[in-house]
Design a protein around this motif. Structure first.
Motif, PDB file in Angstrom:
ATOM      1  N   LYS A   1      23.902  45.669  44.392  1.00 18.19           N
ATOM      2  CA  LYS A   1      22.566  46.090  44.581  1.00 18.19           C
ATOM      3  C   LYS A   1      22.321  47.022  45.904  1.00 18.19           C
ATOM      4  CE  LYS A   1      20.088  42.396  42.363  1.00 18.19           C
ATOM      5  NZ  LYS A   1      18.865  41.066  42.635  1.00 18.19           N
ATOM      6  N   LEU A   2      23.184  46.495  46.934  1.00 20.03           N
ATOM      7  CA  LEU A   2      23.260  47.187  48.052  1.00 20.03           C
ATOM      8  C   LEU A   2      23.819  48.723  47.929  1.00 20.03           C
ATOM      9  CD1 LEU A   2      23.068  47.830  51.214  1.00 20.03           C
ATOM     10  CD2 LEU A   2      25.630  46.429  51.209  1.00 20.03           C
ATOM     11  N   LEU A   3      25.070  48.794  47.123  1.00 18.23           N
ATOM     12  CA  LEU A   3      25.589  49.861  46.741  1.00 18.23           C
ATOM     13  C   LEU A   3      24.713  51.042  45.991  1.00 18.23           C
ATOM     14  CD1 LEU A   3      29.231  48.802  46.396  1.00 18.23           C
ATOM     15  CD2 LEU A   3      28.290  49.702  48.328  1.00 18.23           C
ATOM     16  N   THR A   4      23.953  50.273  45.129  1.00 20.47           N
ATOM     17  CA  THR A   4      23.110  51.163  44.306  1.00 20.47           C
ATOM     18  C   THR A   4      21.972  51.761  45.140  1.00 20.47           C
ATOM     19  OG1 THR A   4      23.456  49.907  42.406  1.00 20.47           O
ATOM     20  CG2 THR A   4      21.637  51.144  42.364  1.00 20.47           C
ATOM     21  N   GLU A   5      21.570  51.058  46.032  1.00 23.15           N
ATOM     22  CA  GLU A   5      20.469  51.513  47.016  1.00 23.15           C
ATOM     23  C   GLU A   5      21.024  52.661  47.804  1.00 23.15           C
ATOM     24  OE1 GLU A   5      19.171  48.086  48.840  1.00 23.15           O
ATOM     25  OE2 GLU A   5      18.168  47.233  47.199  1.00 23.15           O
ATOM     26  N   ARG A   6      22.349  52.440  48.104  1.00 25.18           N
ATOM     27  CA  ARG A   6      22.937  53.559  48.917  1.00 25.18           C
ATOM     28  C   ARG A   6      23.709  54.631  48.206  1.00 25.18           C
ATOM     29  NH1 ARG A   6      24.117  52.830  54.189  1.00 25.18           N
ATOM     30  NH2 ARG A   6      26.249  54.035  53.887  1.00 25.18           N
ATOM     31  N   SER A   7      23.657  54.667  47.164  1.00 22.24           N
ATOM     32  CA  SER A   7      24.248  55.632  46.156  1.00 22.24           C
ATOM     33  C   SER A   7      25.601  55.642  46.529  1.00 22.24           C
ATOM     34  CB  SER A   7      23.503  57.050  46.177  1.00 22.24           C
ATOM     35  OG  SER A   7      22.138  56.802  45.819  1.00 22.24           O
ATOM     36  N   THR A   8      26.300  54.704  46.595  1.00 22.99           N
ATOM     37  CA  THR A   8      27.658  54.608  47.219  1.00 22.99           C
ATOM     38  C   THR A   8      28.476  54.023  46.006  1.00 22.99           C
ATOM     39  OG1 THR A   8      27.355  54.030  49.597  1.00 22.99           O
ATOM     40  CG2 THR A   8      29.561  53.679  48.689  1.00 22.99           C
ATOM     41  N   ALA A   9      29.734  54.652  45.620  1.00 22.91           N
ATOM     42  CA  ALA A   9      30.276  54.271  44.315  1.00 22.91           C
ATOM     43  C   ALA A   9      30.998  53.028  44.653  1.00 22.91           C
ATOM     44  CB  ALA A   9      31.289  55.386  43.882  1.00 22.91           C
ATOM     45  N   PHE A  10      31.156  52.095  43.459  1.00 16.28           N
ATOM     46  CA  PHE A  10      31.602  50.865  43.681  1.00 16.28           C
ATOM     47  C   PHE A  10      32.835  50.757  42.876  1.00 16.28           C
ATOM     48  CE2 PHE A  10      29.883  46.091  42.472  1.00 16.28           C
ATOM     49  CZ  PHE A  10      31.152  45.756  43.090  1.00 16.28           C
ATOM     50  N   LEU A  11      34.087  50.310  43.458  1.00 11.81           N
ATOM     51  CA  LEU A  11      35.227  50.172  42.953  1.00 11.81           C
ATOM     52  C   LEU A  11      35.506  48.542  42.704  1.00 11.81           C
ATOM     53  CD1 LEU A  11      37.855  51.299  41.811  1.00 11.81           C
ATOM     54  CD2 LEU A  11      38.517  51.538  44.235  1.00 11.81           C
ATOM     55  N   TYR A  12      35.579  48.173  41.551  1.00 11.57           N
ATOM     56  CA  TYR A  12      35.643  46.808  41.367  1.00 11.57           C
ATOM     57  C   TYR A  12      36.977  46.402  40.901  1.00 11.57           C
ATOM     58  CZ  TYR A  12      34.241  42.026  39.571  1.00 11.57           C
ATOM     59  OH  TYR A  12      34.022  40.542  39.165  1.00 11.57           O
ATOM     60  N   GLU A  13      37.911  46.011  41.786  1.00 11.75           N
ATOM     61  CA  GLU A  13      39.545  45.471  41.253  1.00 11.75           C
ATOM     62  C   GLU A  13      39.350  44.128  40.753  1.00 11.75           C
ATOM     63  OE1 GLU A  13      43.777  44.773  43.024  1.00 11.75           O
ATOM     64  OE2 GLU A  13      42.166  45.612  44.339  1.00 11.75           O
ATOM     65  N   LEU A  14      39.696  44.066  39.513  1.00 11.64           N
ATOM     66  CA  LEU A  14      39.532  42.908  38.690  1.00 11.64           C
ATOM     67  C   LEU A  14      40.884  42.210  38.443  1.00 11.64           C
ATOM     68  CD1 LEU A  14      38.160  40.602  37.084  1.00 11.64           C
ATOM     69  CD2 LEU A  14      37.921  42.167  34.994  1.00 11.64           C
ATOM     70  N   LEU A  15      41.249  41.055  38.944  1.00 12.86           N
ATOM     71  CA  LEU A  15      42.332  40.431  38.481  1.00 12.86           C
ATOM     72  C   LEU A  15      42.078  39.000  37.574  1.00 12.86           C
ATOM     73  CD1 LEU A  15      44.561  40.147  41.824  1.00 12.86           C
ATOM     74  CD2 LEU A  15      44.727  42.122  40.264  1.00 12.86           C
ATOM     75  N   VAL A  16      42.723  38.949  36.494  1.00  9.29           N
ATOM     76  CA  VAL A  16      42.499  37.907  35.635  1.00  9.29           C
ATOM     77  C   VAL A  16      43.924  37.016  35.514  1.00  9.29           C
ATOM     78  CG1 VAL A  16      41.757  36.954  33.528  1.00  9.29           C
ATOM     79  CG2 VAL A  16      40.808  39.151  34.378  1.00  9.29           C
ATOM     80  N   PRO A  17      44.049  36.100  36.596  1.00  5.70           N
ATOM     81  CA  PRO A  17      45.282  35.434  36.642  1.00  5.70           C
ATOM     82  C   PRO A  17      45.204  34.150  35.451  1.00  5.70           C
ATOM     83  CG  PRO A  17      44.152  34.714  38.410  1.00  5.70           C
ATOM     84  CD  PRO A  17      43.185  35.988  37.789  1.00  5.70           C
ATOM     85  N   ALA A  18      46.244  34.018  34.909  1.00  5.60           N
ATOM     86  CA  ALA A  18      46.596  33.055  33.806  1.00  5.60           C
ATOM     87  C   ALA A  18      46.323  31.688  34.286  1.00  5.60           C
ATOM     88  CB  ALA A  18      47.924  33.182  33.130  1.00  5.60           C
ATOM     89  N   THR A  19      45.686  30.901  33.474  1.00  5.85           N
ATOM     90  CA  THR A  19      45.432  29.211  33.974  1.00  5.85           C
ATOM     91  C   THR A  19      46.861  28.876  33.554  1.00  5.85           C
ATOM     92  OG1 THR A  19      44.703  28.658  31.919  1.00  5.85           O
ATOM     93  CG2 THR A  19      42.998  29.237  33.571  1.00  5.85           C
ATOM     94  N   ASP A  20      47.387  27.444  34.020  1.00 10.20           N
ATOM     95  CA  ASP A  20      48.565  27.025  33.445  1.00 10.20           C
ATOM     96  C   ASP A  20      48.420  26.961  31.796  1.00 10.20           C
ATOM     97  OD1 ASP A  20      49.453  26.736  35.968  1.00 10.20           O
ATOM     98  OD2 ASP A  20      48.816  24.609  36.287  1.00 10.20           O
ATOM     99  N   GLU A  21      47.400  26.377  31.427  1.00 11.22           N
ATOM    100  CA  GLU A  21      47.139  26.201  29.922  1.00 11.22           C
ATOM    101  C   GLU A  21      47.172  27.659  29.211  1.00 11.22           C
ATOM    102  OE1 GLU A  21      46.421  25.182  26.113  1.00 11.22           O
ATOM    103  OE2 GLU A  21      47.091  24.050  27.902  1.00 11.22           O
ATOM    104  N   GLN A  22      46.431  28.710  29.586  1.00 10.40           N
ATOM    105  CA  GLN A  22      46.718  30.162  29.302  1.00 10.40           C
ATOM    106  C   GLN A  22      48.201  30.504  29.035  1.00 10.40           C
ATOM    107  OE1 GLN A  22      44.017  32.164  31.510  1.00 10.40           O
ATOM    108  NE2 GLN A  22      42.049  31.570  30.283  1.00 10.40           N
ATOM    109  N   LEU A  23      49.033  30.270  30.391  1.00  8.47           N
ATOM    110  CA  LEU A  23      50.366  30.712  30.281  1.00  8.47           C
ATOM    111  C   LEU A  23      51.048  29.802  29.253  1.00  8.47           C
ATOM    112  CD1 LEU A  23      51.917  32.871  31.824  1.00  8.47           C
ATOM    113  CD2 LEU A  23      52.550  30.856  33.679  1.00  8.47           C
ATOM    114  N   ARG A  24      50.935  28.494  29.250  1.00 12.15           N
ATOM    115  CA  ARG A  24      51.423  27.588  28.182  1.00 12.15           C
ATOM    116  C   ARG A  24      51.370  28.386  26.782  1.00 12.15           C
ATOM    117  NH1 ARG A  24      51.128  24.074  24.610  1.00 12.15           N
ATOM    118  NH2 ARG A  24      48.910  24.320  25.060  1.00 12.15           N
ATOM    119  N   ARG A  25      50.171  28.214  26.434  1.00  9.35           N
ATOM    120  CA  ARG A  25      49.821  28.905  25.251  1.00  9.35           C
ATOM    121  C   ARG A  25      50.626  30.260  24.868  1.00  9.35           C
ATOM    122  NH1 ARG A  25      44.374  30.729  23.959  1.00  9.35           N
ATOM    123  NH2 ARG A  25      43.814  29.688  25.840  1.00  9.35           N
ATOM    124  N   SER A  26      50.705  31.196  25.869  1.00  4.21           N
ATOM    125  CA  SER A  26      51.176  32.422  25.637  1.00  4.21           C
ATOM    126  C   SER A  26      52.551  32.534  25.625  1.00  4.21           C
ATOM    127  CB  SER A  26      50.805  33.315  26.757  1.00  4.21           C
ATOM    128  OG  SER A  26      49.352  33.498  26.611  1.00  4.21           O
TER     129      SER A  26
END
Length: 303
Positions: free
Chosen positions: A145-170
């Motif tokens: 909301k703050l960045l929208t009000e300021r008209s400043t571009a928002f760069l969102y770095e998303l990491l989705v690390p595997a859980t132990d179960e997800q890694l085991r399943r993969s």
């Protein structure tokens, strides 16, 4: 600064690392000394000079830098003066859950440096606890909301690390990255959007297939959103990162990269031994140009 696009992608050298950067200087579980801080600031400036020097050799794209104000205030000032795209992080470094570095003073820090992009790093997985997810989303909604009000571009770095179960399943990290992570990334993007978080750019871990890249872009643009994606480096070796760029660059909705340690970590480690400033600048320049050219060449395959 113009908005990145297929024909004019954003080619960011990322060095917003703080805790991990300090470890390269032997500062572990301790506050850096004034001498340590001076050395780290000097190193970030040299790394920046590498991308600055590369700029004149680019055949397209927008050169940019992502750097923190704690160790990179001089870089932020120089990059602004030099006309590069400038991005600045506002999250605390080394935290499992997202928190703002400067809390209620965040807006004042943004106003001081006027970056083109304000960046956050978030680790989130659909398997996280409801409390952890709610905690992260609350802070991100306020910042969005703050960045929208300021008209400043928002760069969102998303990491989705595997859980132990997800890694085991993969079965392996590589299989998780290929078979499971793209779907989880799309789920997390949707959760953020539903909470009212609207990034300008999603900074996404490399994807193994064109279909996965298309699915992530579709999630970013759900509901007619204008958000685009850039590829992050994750300290991957050159051949892996070359593949990720070759996958993403031809896909509409990917508009560049933000690569860090894969460009400068090895040259900086060598510089810690030989103190050869010119060699560090030149090697960073050449490494950056390698990835910039790889991206631009792959983007030409876009239909």
């Amino acid at each position: 600064m113009t908005a990145p696009s297929a024909g004019d992608p954003l080619l960011i050298l990322a060095m917003d690392h703080r805790d991990s950067f300090a470890k390269l200087f032997g500062v572990i579980d301790a506050e850096p000394s004034p001498a340590d801080e001076a050395a780290m600031r000097a190193a970030k400036l040299l790394i920046y000079h590498g991308v600055r020097d590369a700029r004149s050799q680019l055949d397209g794209g927008q050169a940019g830098v992502l750097v923190d104000e704690e160790l990179g205030a001089a870089v932020l000032s120089e990059a602004r003066r030099d006309g590069l795209a400038v991005a600045m992080p506002v999250e605390k470094s080394g935290q499992r859950l997202f928190e703002l570095q400067y809390g209620d003073d965040t807006e004042a820090h943004i106003a001081e440096f006027t970056p083109d992009y304000v960046k956050v790093l978030v680790r989130m997985n659909p398997a996280d606890s409801a409390d952890d997810t709610a905690h992260q989303l609350a802070g991100l909604v306020a910042l969005s909301k703050l960045l929208t009000e300021r008209s400043t571009a928002f760069l969102y770095e998303l990491l989705v690390p595997a859980t132990d179960e997800q890694l085991r399943r993969s079965g392996s990290q590589q299989a998780y990255d290929r078979d499971l992570r793209p779907e989880l990334v799309a789920e997390v993007i949707a959760v953020n959007q539903q909470a009212g978080i609207e990034p300008t750019l999603w900074k996404i871990e490399g994807l193994e297939t064109t279909a996965a890249a298309q699915d992530v872009v579709a999630a970013a643009k759900a509901g007619g959103r204008a958000a685009d994606c850039v590829v992050l480096g994750r300290d991957a070796p050159q051949e892996v990162l070359d593949h990720w760029l070759a996958v993403a660059a031809p896909v509409p909705g990917f508009v560049g990269f933000a690569i860090g340690r894969s460009i400068w970590e090895d040259p900086l480690t060598r510089h810690r031994q030989d103190a050869d400033d010119a060699r560090l600048v030149e090697t960073v320049r050449d490494n950056y140009l390698h990835f910039a050219r790889a991206y631009l060449e792959s983007a030409q395959r876009r239909q």
